[in-house]
Write a protein that holds these residues in place. Sequence first.
Motif: not given
Length: 530
Positions: A328-333
């Motif tokens: 999820l963090l990677d997608k937000l980034h």
Amino acid sequence: MPSQQAAVVAKPSADPASVPVPVAAVAPGAGVAQVPASPAAPAAARERLEVSTDVLKLTFDTEGGSLVRSELLKQVDMADKSRNFVLLDDSKERVYMAQTGLIAGAGATGAALPSHKTLMSVVPGERSLKDGANELVVRFESPDVGGVKLVKTYTLARGAYVMNVKHEAVNTGAAAVSPQLYLQLVRDGNKPPGESSFYSTFTGPSVYTEAKKYQKVEFKAIEENKVEIEKHATNGYVAMVQHYFASAWLLGDGIQRDLFMRKVDTNLYAVGMITPLDSIAPGASKSVEARMFVGPQLEKTLEATATGLELVKDYGWVTILAKPLYWLLDKLHGVIQNWGWSIVALVLLLKIAFYWLNAKAYASMAKMKAINPRITEMRERLKDKPQEMQQAMMKIYREEKINPMGGCFPIMIQIPVFIALYWVLLSSVEMRNAPWALWIHDLSSPDPFYILPVVMALTTMLQTSLNPAPPDPLQAKMMWFMPLAFSVMFFFFPAGLVMYWITNNALSIAQQWLINTRMGVPPKFHLPKF
């Protein structure tokens, strides 16, 4: 030569720039004969060869064709940001190398075979990846040693931290031979330079097999001969792991290999694997294709390289929660394009997801705060009658329909999620040298001006002051000591982790304030009484 199990020999070099290295290493119980060191070559004949791609600058030693230094061109050295980060190294300060060679087959005796101590020649070729080229080939050839010639070919690819390594054993003698190929990583037992003592990350060897999955071993366990790993497999890898980075030897599935971890010399350890080449007839040759990874623990890169390799980025017991959080963090980034703001956005999403659980907790705290004057008066009145005091307190709780643990349970459910997020932020190499805003230029390093830790301490104290004070004076004091001590630790934590806690605290305070106001319990700060 007598057969010997787990034969590992180390000898210091007369050259002050070199370090002790193992002559051969085999798995306990593998029954492989020790191979003596190859004849020493004249010091002037030995040389080091530097090659480079767009992401790696590698140094090879013609002694054994070993990889003795790896400079990661896309990663800076956090101690000196004018330099690139060096992972593998062979210097006075550090020892970390990748070595390969041949040893005799199980139970065999006879002459030595080409090992990582054998002086090899370099086949002329390109030494850097040219514009438009996608591959760079480096080839080493050994002399005839014990009737066998070893040809070692490294193939490096553009943009890749993994290289193909082909080992070809050529029988130049008059009789059949059955050598075994060993692949090993040798490293000193020191922590990486600059590693913080305030949070613990693993440094040491690990192995992966389908049967036992990921197994990591502390250097101390090797020292004490307490290594318990899968010894034989037909799949998996061996690796050396440290914070943010790893190296690994990879063999294809279906290839028999024996795995080992050994102490090589004082403060020097090896992890590796041995695979048999079976019988090679005179004039014939056999080859083994292997791969070697040397680089940062980029999760998607590791997953694409080999099964289970992403586990070197070790989240521990919270892996099942940490992996989706990283996703999820990677997608937000991918949308925000800033790791700092991505952390803020992720914590906001988690707070939304847990809104109703937090609402129940804060509602219970608000009720406790509302009856605090009654509890305080009752405790003062019955302070000499503890049993009667306890009964009176429980009566008040029943009348007001309050569960004293109601404020704790919903929060405790969320603790594993936030611990998992802590490990995601601590383990992700993407945070290295990643800027957020203003004075924060590196989310993996502490705030240089300690502004974020101070804000963290203030928000922690503010949140504590909004909670109902425990009736017990000792509990009330501990309620303040714990967050204050916790805040001090954050002065040494990476800025990204401190940002995460500040965001969490700020959102918790806002939600608690809103719920208290809605329930008719005006937010009121209480200060500690010491």
